[in-house]
Design a protein around this motif. Structure first.
Motif, PDB file in Angstrom:
ATOM      1  N   GLN A  81      -2.721 -12.790  16.919  1.00 21.40           N
ATOM      2  CA  GLN A  81      -4.072 -12.347  16.517  1.00 21.40           C
ATOM      3  C   GLN A  81      -4.465 -11.084  17.273  1.00 21.40           C
ATOM      4  OE1 GLN A  81      -5.915 -16.135  17.509  1.00 21.40           O
ATOM      5  NE2 GLN A  81      -6.596 -16.376  15.374  1.00 21.40           N
ATOM      6  N   ILE A  82      -4.134 -11.049  18.547  1.00 20.01           N
ATOM      7  CA  ILE A  82      -4.453  -9.872  19.369  1.00 20.01           C
ATOM      8  C   ILE A  82      -3.718  -8.649  18.836  1.00 20.01           C
ATOM      9  CG2 ILE A  82      -4.173  -8.839  21.662  1.00 20.01           C
ATOM     10  CD1 ILE A  82      -4.644 -11.687  22.815  1.00 20.01           C
ATOM     11  N   ASN A  83      -2.423  -8.792  18.583  1.00 13.90           N
ATOM     12  CA  ASN A  83      -1.634  -7.665  18.066  1.00 13.90           C
ATOM     13  C   ASN A  83      -2.160  -7.200  16.718  1.00 13.90           C
ATOM     14  OD1 ASN A  83       0.518  -5.808  18.405  1.00 13.90           O
ATOM     15  ND2 ASN A  83       1.665  -6.939  16.859  1.00 13.90           N
ATOM     16  N   HIS A  84      -2.506  -8.140  15.851  1.00 15.04           N
ATOM     17  CA  HIS A  84      -3.055  -7.796  14.533  1.00 15.04           C
ATOM     18  C   HIS A  84      -4.369  -7.020  14.692  1.00 15.04           C
ATOM     19  CE1 HIS A  84      -3.936  -8.085  10.273  1.00 15.04           C
ATOM     20  NE2 HIS A  84      -5.137  -8.552  10.579  1.00 15.04           N
ATOM     21  N   ALA A  85      -5.225  -7.482  15.604  1.00 20.26           N
ATOM     22  CA  ALA A  85      -6.511  -6.809  15.839  1.00 20.26           C
ATOM     23  C   ALA A  85      -6.296  -5.405  16.386  1.00 20.26           C
ATOM     24  CB  ALA A  85      -7.364  -7.633  16.797  1.00 20.26           C
ATOM     25  N   ILE A  86      -5.323  -5.253  17.291  1.00 19.74           N
ATOM     26  CA  ILE A  86      -5.014  -3.923  17.858  1.00 19.74           C
ATOM     27  C   ILE A  86      -4.579  -2.972  16.749  1.00 19.74           C
ATOM     28  CG2 ILE A  86      -3.369  -2.647  19.297  1.00 19.74           C
ATOM     29  CD1 ILE A  86      -3.457  -5.092  21.238  1.00 19.74           C
ATOM     30  N   MET A  87      -3.652  -3.423  15.905  1.00 20.52           N
ATOM     31  CA  MET A  87      -3.130  -2.561  14.845  1.00 20.52           C
ATOM     32  C   MET A  87      -4.204  -2.214  13.820  1.00 20.52           C
ATOM     33  SD  MET A  87      -0.381  -1.960  16.211  1.00 20.52           S
ATOM     34  CE  MET A  87       0.343  -0.843  15.056  1.00 20.52           C
ATOM     35  N   GLU A  88      -5.070  -3.172  13.526  1.00 17.56           N
ATOM     36  CA  GLU A  88      -6.156  -2.929  12.579  1.00 17.56           C
ATOM     37  C   GLU A  88      -7.137  -1.882  13.125  1.00 17.56           C
ATOM     38  OE1 GLU A  88      -8.909  -6.057  10.879  1.00 17.56           O
ATOM     39  OE2 GLU A  88      -6.953  -6.701  10.074  1.00 17.56           O
ATOM     40  N   LEU A  89      -7.539  -2.064  14.385  1.00 15.69           N
ATOM     41  CA  LEU A  89      -8.464  -1.120  15.010  1.00 15.69           C
ATOM     42  C   LEU A  89      -7.820   0.259  15.155  1.00 15.69           C
ATOM     43  CD1 LEU A  89     -11.165  -0.433  16.287  1.00 15.69           C
ATOM     44  CD2 LEU A  89     -10.326  -1.427  18.443  1.00 15.69           C
ATOM     45  N   ALA A  90      -6.549   0.297  15.532  1.00 15.27           N
ATOM     46  CA  ALA A  90      -5.839   1.565  15.670  1.00 15.27           C
ATOM     47  C   ALA A  90      -5.795   2.294  14.330  1.00 15.27           C
ATOM     48  CB  ALA A  90      -4.428   1.336  16.192  1.00 15.27           C
ATOM     49  N   SER A  91      -5.543   1.550  13.273  1.00 19.65           N
ATOM     50  CA  SER A  91      -5.498   2.137  11.930  1.00 19.65           C
ATOM     51  C   SER A  91      -6.852   2.740  11.565  1.00 19.65           C
ATOM     52  CB  SER A  91      -5.092   1.057  10.934  1.00 19.65           C
ATOM     53  OG  SER A  91      -5.053   1.582   9.635  1.00 19.65           O
ATOM     54  N   GLU A  92      -7.920   2.028  11.901  1.00 20.00           N
ATOM     55  CA  GLU A  92      -9.268   2.520  11.613  1.00 20.00           C
ATOM     56  C   GLU A  92      -9.577   3.778  12.435  1.00 20.00           C
ATOM     57  OE1 GLU A  92     -13.835   1.100  12.391  1.00 20.00           O
ATOM     58  OE2 GLU A  92     -12.368  -0.454  11.877  1.00 20.00           O
ATOM     59  N   LEU A  93      -9.223   3.763  13.726  1.00 20.85           N
ATOM     60  CA  LEU A  93      -9.460   4.935  14.581  1.00 20.85           C
ATOM     61  C   LEU A  93      -8.700   6.152  14.053  1.00 20.85           C
ATOM     62  CD1 LEU A  93      -9.182   3.254  18.096  1.00 20.85           C
ATOM     63  CD2 LEU A  93     -11.245   4.289  17.114  1.00 20.85           C
ATOM     64  N   LYS A  94      -7.480   5.911  13.623  1.00 17.70           N
ATOM     65  CA  LYS A  94      -6.646   6.997  13.095  1.00 17.70           C
ATOM     66  C   LYS A  94      -7.198   7.505  11.762  1.00 17.70           C
ATOM     67  CE  LYS A  94      -1.937   8.076  11.804  1.00 17.70           C
ATOM     68  NZ  LYS A  94      -0.584   7.584  11.598  1.00 17.70           N
ATOM     69  N   ARG A  95      -7.570   6.590  10.894  1.00 22.63           N
ATOM     70  CA  ARG A  95      -8.094   6.966   9.577  1.00 22.63           C
ATOM     71  C   ARG A  95      -9.356   7.813   9.722  1.00 22.63           C
ATOM     72  NH1 ARG A  95      -7.955   2.324   7.751  1.00 22.63           N
ATOM     73  NH2 ARG A  95     -10.043   1.660   8.306  1.00 22.63           N
ATOM     74  N   GLU A  96     -10.223   7.422  10.654  1.00 22.30           N
ATOM     75  CA  GLU A  96     -11.474   8.147  10.863  1.00 22.30           C
ATOM     76  C   GLU A  96     -11.295   9.360  11.768  1.00 22.30           C
ATOM     77  OE1 GLU A  96     -14.367   5.427  12.323  1.00 22.30           O
ATOM     78  OE2 GLU A  96     -14.296   4.172  10.533  1.00 22.30           O
ATOM     79  N   MET A  97     -10.099   9.475  12.365  1.00 22.43           N
ATOM     80  CA  MET A  97      -9.797  10.543  13.314  1.00 22.43           C
ATOM     81  C   MET A  97     -10.922  10.613  14.344  1.00 22.43           C
ATOM     82  SD  MET A  97      -7.267  12.261  13.797  1.00 22.43           S
ATOM     83  CE  MET A  97      -6.426  13.773  13.976  1.00 22.43           C
ATOM     84  N   HIS A  98     -11.195   9.464  14.917  1.00 21.73           N
ATOM     85  CA  HIS A  98     -12.300   9.296  15.856  1.00 21.73           C
ATOM     86  C   HIS A  98     -12.141  10.234  17.052  1.00 21.73           C
ATOM     87  CE1 HIS A  98     -15.436   7.037  17.945  1.00 21.73           C
ATOM     88  NE2 HIS A  98     -15.734   6.587  16.728  1.00 21.73           N
ATOM     89  N   LYS A  99     -13.226  10.881  17.451  1.00 25.89           N
ATOM     90  CA  LYS A  99     -13.189  11.821  18.571  1.00 25.89           C
ATOM     91  C   LYS A  99     -12.795  11.147  19.883  1.00 25.89           C
ATOM     92  CE  LYS A  99     -16.620  15.147  16.836  1.00 25.89           C
ATOM     93  NZ  LYS A  99     -15.826  15.512  15.763  1.00 25.89           N
ATOM     94  N   SER A 100     -13.014   9.847  19.994  1.00 26.66           N
ATOM     95  CA  SER A 100     -12.667   9.129  21.219  1.00 26.66           C
ATOM     96  C   SER A 100     -11.150   9.140  21.481  1.00 26.66           C
ATOM     97  CB  SER A 100     -13.159   7.686  21.155  1.00 26.66           C
ATOM     98  OG  SER A 100     -12.487   6.961  20.144  1.00 26.66           O
ATOM     99  N   LEU A 101     -10.369   9.520  20.488  1.00 29.31           N
ATOM    100  CA  LEU A 101      -8.912   9.618  20.686  1.00 29.31           C
ATOM    101  C   LEU A 101      -8.565  10.601  21.782  1.00 29.31           C
ATOM    102  CD1 LEU A 101      -7.697   9.754  16.952  1.00 29.31           C
ATOM    103  CD2 LEU A 101      -7.352   7.875  18.560  1.00 29.31           C
ATOM    104  N   TRP A 102      -9.434  11.565  22.024  1.00 22.15           N
ATOM    105  CA  TRP A 102      -9.101  12.663  22.949  1.00 22.15           C
ATOM    106  C   TRP A 102      -9.863  12.591  24.261  1.00 22.15           C
ATOM    107  CZ3 TRP A 102      -4.960  13.281  20.670  1.00 22.15           C
ATOM    108  CH2 TRP A 102      -4.891  13.224  19.283  1.00 22.15           C
ATOM    109  N   ASP A 103     -10.546  11.467  24.501  1.00 22.74           N
ATOM    110  CA  ASP A 103     -11.247  11.287  25.787  1.00 22.74           C
ATOM    111  C   ASP A 103     -10.264  10.962  26.888  1.00 22.74           C
ATOM    112  OD1 ASP A 103     -13.697  11.784  24.642  1.00 22.74           O
ATOM    113  OD2 ASP A 103     -14.155   9.664  24.325  1.00 22.74           O
TER     114      ASP A 103
END
Length: 153
Positions: free
Chosen positions: A131-153
């Motif tokens: 469940q943890i791994n699935h949640a990580i991959m899901e959130l990572a996919s969302e961050l990548k899709r949105e190209m969230h600015k927090s990626l570069w903090d």
């Protein structure tokens, strides 16, 4: 990633692809200009003539390259004078820009999910590793899709 951002990253990856493998090139200690000039048995005066410079001027340029304080313009001019083409670029450490973004997104998602899971464990509501791994991959996919600015903090 929004389709425009995804397209831009794909285009950038295509532009950077020819540079892959160049990160393994070892720059000569005295710099390329000196190394090429001396390998060609060309004197400072001869190179200076091509650039309408004194041999002292050429020597200073060679020294600036060796100390990494030379301009791109000077390198380009030297390349022309040596009958070579000067090229510069960047090589992503992760293989591609897309892989770099993915790696950053996973790292951030992992931090967030593991922190949340720790809080849940304290309340006896922890998740399974799957469940943890699935949640990580899901959130990572969302961050990548949105190209969230927090990626570069």
């Amino acid at each position: 990633m929004r389709s425009t951002k995804k397209l831009l990253i794909e285009q950038l990856d295509r532009k950077l692809k020819p540079f892959q493998g160049t990160e393994k090139v070892i720059v000569p200690q005295q710099g390329w200009i000196y190394t090429i000039r001396t390998s060609l048995n060309m004197t400072l005066e001869q190179l200076g003539e091509k650039l309408q410079m004194t041999k002292q001027g050429i020597k200073k340029i060679e020294e600036r390259e060796a100390t990494e304080s030379i301009s791109i313009k000077s390198l380009r001019e030297m390349g022309k004078a040596l009958d070579m083409q000067f090229i510069y670029g960047f090589v992503p450490k992760h293989g591609s820009i897309d892989e770099m973004v993915t790696s950053k997104a996973i790292a951030i998602a992992e931090r967030i999910v593991l922190r949340t899971n720790q809080n849940m464990k304290l309340e006896n509501q922890g998740n399974s590793p799957e469940q943890i791994n699935h949640a990580i991959m899901e959130l990572a996919s969302e961050l990548k899709r949105e190209m969230h600015k927090s990626l570069w903090d």
